[in-house]
Write a protein that holds these residues in place. Structure first.
Motif, short mmCIF file in Angstrom:
data_model
loop_
_atom_site.label_atom_id
_atom_site.label_comp_id
_atom_site.label_asym_id
_atom_site.label_seq_id
_atom_site.Cartn_x
_atom_site.Cartn_y
_atom_site.Cartn_z
N GLN A 1 -74.06 80.44 -99.66
CA GLN A 1 -73.15 80.92 -98.60
C GLN A 1 -73.68 80.68 -97.18
OE1 GLN A 1 -70.12 82.43 -99.79
NE2 GLN A 1 -71.04 81.70 -101.66
N ARG A 2 -74.80 79.96 -97.07
CA ARG A 2 -75.35 79.76 -95.74
C ARG A 2 -74.35 79.02 -94.84
NH1 ARG A 2 -81.23 79.59 -93.74
NH2 ARG A 2 -81.08 78.48 -91.79
N CYS A 3 -73.75 77.97 -95.37
CA CYS A 3 -72.81 77.18 -94.58
C CYS A 3 -71.63 78.04 -94.11
CB CYS A 3 -72.31 75.99 -95.39
SG CYS A 3 -71.60 76.46 -96.99
N VAL A 4 -71.17 78.91 -95.01
CA VAL A 4 -70.01 79.76 -94.69
C VAL A 4 -70.37 80.68 -93.50
CG1 VAL A 4 -68.53 81.60 -95.60
CG2 VAL A 4 -69.22 79.69 -97.09
N HIS A 5 -71.60 81.20 -93.52
CA HIS A 5 -72.00 82.15 -92.49
C HIS A 5 -72.37 81.51 -91.16
CE1 HIS A 5 -71.94 86.02 -94.63
NE2 HIS A 5 -71.93 85.21 -95.67
N CYS B 1 -71.17 78.50 -89.93
CA CYS B 1 -70.18 77.59 -89.34
C CYS B 1 -69.57 78.21 -88.07
CB CYS B 1 -69.07 77.28 -90.35
SG CYS B 1 -67.79 76.26 -89.58
N PRO B 2 -69.74 77.55 -86.92
CA PRO B 2 -69.20 78.13 -85.68
C PRO B 2 -67.68 78.16 -85.66
CG PRO B 2 -70.40 76.07 -85.24
CD PRO B 2 -70.45 76.29 -86.72
N GLU B 3 -67.04 77.32 -86.49
CA GLU B 3 -65.56 77.25 -86.51
C GLU B 3 -64.96 78.02 -87.68
OE1 GLU B 3 -64.14 75.81 -83.96
OE2 GLU B 3 -66.06 75.12 -83.17
N HIS B 4 -65.78 78.69 -88.48
CA HIS B 4 -65.31 79.38 -89.70
C HIS B 4 -64.48 78.43 -90.56
CE1 HIS B 4 -66.77 82.92 -87.69
NE2 HIS B 4 -65.98 82.65 -86.66
N ALA B 5 -65.00 77.21 -90.70
CA ALA B 5 -64.23 76.16 -91.38
C ALA B 5 -64.58 76.05 -92.86
CB ALA B 5 -64.45 74.82 -90.69
N LEU B 6 -65.44 76.95 -93.36
CA LEU B 6 -65.73 76.96 -94.79
C LEU B 6 -65.39 78.35 -95.31
CD1 LEU B 6 -69.00 74.96 -94.44
CD2 LEU B 6 -67.08 74.23 -95.86
N GLU B 7 -64.60 78.37 -96.38
CA GLU B 7 -64.11 79.67 -96.88
C GLU B 7 -64.52 79.81 -98.34
OE1 GLU B 7 -59.86 81.49 -96.10
OE2 GLU B 7 -59.86 80.17 -97.86
N ALA B 8 -65.16 80.95 -98.64
CA ALA B 8 -65.62 81.17 -100.02
C ALA B 8 -64.78 82.24 -100.69
CB ALA B 8 -67.08 81.59 -99.98
N LYS B 9 -64.40 81.97 -101.94
CA LYS B 9 -63.63 82.97 -102.70
C LYS B 9 -64.10 82.97 -104.14
CE LYS B 9 -59.12 83.40 -100.53
NZ LYS B 9 -58.00 82.55 -100.31
N PRO B 10 -64.40 84.18 -104.69
CA PRO B 10 -64.77 84.20 -106.12
C PRO B 10 -63.56 83.92 -106.99
CG PRO B 10 -64.74 86.44 -105.20
CD PRO B 10 -64.39 85.50 -104.08
N ARG B 11 -63.77 83.12 -108.05
CA ARG B 11 -62.67 82.89 -108.99
C ARG B 11 -62.52 84.13 -109.89
NH1 ARG B 11 -61.69 77.13 -108.56
NH2 ARG B 11 -63.65 76.12 -108.02
N PHE B 12 -61.43 84.13 -110.67
CA PHE B 12 -61.01 85.32 -111.43
C PHE B 12 -62.16 85.96 -112.23
CE2 PHE B 12 -59.14 87.32 -115.19
CZ PHE B 12 -58.32 88.25 -114.57
#
Ligand SMILES: Cc1cc2nc3c(=O)[nH]c(=O)nc-3n(C[C@H](O)[C@H](O)[C@H](O)COP(=O)(O)O)c2cc1C
Length: 231
Positions: A194-198, A200-211
């Motif tokens: 999750q480093r990239c997600v945190h 990113c200055p543009e919040h352009a990476l979004e993480a979501k857990p699958r079901f």
């Protein structure tokens, strides 16, 4: 001389490392951004996250290369399980263990606020300031599945999407601890830290857990809420 080092994905281990460094009046070093750094301190303090009850690869390489006389290990985890990481970490280092802790924190895969009370680490700080060998570290329980393709299970469980707001600044490419990103696109060596997600200055990476991961987190989060300290 004391050195404080950390590896972090979502920032928890950095938070603890910075607080410890402040207490010890030294600066904290991010070992992802300093790939060649080798500790030769009297005491090295290493703070890192637990991934699938295992130690991240970069942390293992730091432990193998370090020639510090003494080491203090602080592993952060998401209040589910910490495996047997402290005992396992000992097999990678020549340094004498003076203190260790497994500290429950916010889970990287969940949007939640968990505050951390640094006073819980006071006994460790005292030991770092007056080092002596820690007692025997007990074996702790590790799930039978924990060593089966942990990175692949994380990739399957967590989806990371690349959004149109990406401006190709290259920050995520540069800071990814496994070199898995090219122009903001996540490759197959991603460990879902999750480093990239945190960062990113543009919040352009979004993480979501699958079901399935979401169900697992709903069921198991908060299983362990107290830090485990070994002196
Ligand atoms: C790939 C991955 C696997 C994880 N596995 C576990 C785990 O086995 N048990 C647990 O309690 N937390 C687990 N977590 C949660 C992290 O250990 C916890 O949130 C940690 O404090 C993150 O530290 P960081 O913010 O410095 O990266 C995992 C997180 C990630 C990203």
């Amino acid at each position: 001389m004391t050195g404080v080092y950390y590896f972090t994905g979502s920032g928890n281990s950095r938070e603890i490392a910075l607080r410890l460094a402040e207490e010890l009046d030294v600066s904290a070093v991010d070992i992802t951004l300093s790939p060649k750094i080798v500790s030769a301190d009297d005491v090295a303090v290493l703070v890192f996250p637990i991934y699938c009850q295992n130690i991240p690869k970069r942390v293992k390489s730091f432990l193998k290369e370090s020639s510090a006389d003494n080491i203090a290990l602080i592993a952060t985890f998401g209040r589910i399980s910490y495996g047997n990481v402290i005992r396992e970490a000992l097999s990678f280092t020549r340094s004498t263990l003076i203190a260790a802790a497994c500290v429950p924190m916010r889970h990287s895969f969940v949007d939640e606020q968990i505050s951390f009370d640094v006073s819980l680490l006071s006994p460790l700080i005292e030991r770092i300031q007056a080092p002596c060998a820690a007692g025997e570290i007990p074996n702790s329980k590790k799930d039978a599945l924990a060593d089966i393709f942990p990175d692949m299970r994380s990739r399957l469980g967590m989806k990371i999407s690349h959004l149109d707001s990406c401006v190709s600044c290259g920050k995520c490419d540069f800071e990814c601890p496994t070199g898995a990103i090219r122009n903001g696109r996540i490759g197959s060596s991603c460990i879902r830290c999750q480093r990239c997600v945190h960062i990113c200055p543009e919040h352009a990476l979004e993480a979501k857990p699958r079901f399935v991961l979401k169900k697992y987190l709903d069921k198991n989060l908060g299983r362990i809420n107290e830090p485990i300290i070994y002196l």
